[in-house]
Design a protein around this motif. Structure first.
Motif: not given
Length: 197
Positions: A2-3, A83, A87, A90, A92, A94, A97, A132, A137
């Motif tokens: 998770w972010l 961000v 993202a 990692y 990750i 949306p 996030i 993104l 998100f």
């Protein structure tokens, strides 16, 4: 993974302003996890990696999940740059996030959790959506209320919380941090049932 991103503006000038409530929540989560937010210049953010499980934050228990706590170095209107970089780094999506931000349309003491939606004039969310390429998100919207009288919203969000509200702000920051933990451990639906007010 998770972010978890706290939206705000960098530097001491903005440290205790209403617009920086997202920073305050990320700092609270880092404190709970005994994790240090460290500058990652390449990502233009302070980042702390930790784990969360049903046992708690920072405690690797059964079914624990990784998360990165993020405090962007950019100003609010460029929040999407770090961000987007993190993202991608990692890998990750949306939907994993969580953006924590101030919300003029909610009174102080109110929280709203949701996934998706527009930016409602919030420049941090607008930048995240742009970088993104989606608005899908999670958001933890922390109520700060509307400006009194004819004060411009921009001036209001960039002003400090009054000293008389400091205790109330601390309570709301803790509740928003609890809500973030609940989203990750139990899911958005249960978190909404518990915290949406």
């Amino acid at each position: 993974m998770w972010l978890v991103v706290g939206l705000g503006n960098p530097g001491p000038t903005y440290a205790h302003t209403r617009h920086n409530v997202g920073y305050l929540v990320v700092e609270e989560l880092a404190r709970r996890a005994h994790a240090r937010l460290s500058s990652v210049p390449k990502m233009r953010a302070d980042v702390a990696e930790t784990r969360i499980s049903s046992v708690g934050l920072g405690i690797p228990g059964p079914g624990s999940q990784r998360l990165a706590l993020v405090r962007p170095h950019t100003y609010m209107n460029e929040s999407g740059i770090p961000v987007g970089k993190l993202a991608a780094y990692y890998d990750i999506p949306p939907t994993r996030i969580i953006a924590i931000h101030d919300e003029l349309d909610l009174d102080m003491g109110q929280l709203r959790l949701k996934c998706g939606g527009g930016d409602n004039g919030h420049n941090g969310l607008k930048s995240m959506r742009a970088h993104l390429h989606t608005g899908d998100f999670n958001r933890v919207r922390v109520g700060i209320g509307r400006p009194p009288g004819r004060q411009a919203p921009a001036d209001f969000v960039l002003s400090a919380f009054p000293s008389g509200q400091r205790d109330a702000v601390a309570v709301e920051v803790a509740r928003a941090a609890d809500a973030v933990e609940t989203i990750i451990v139990d899911g958005l639906g249960p978190a909404q049932n518990r915290y949406n007010s």
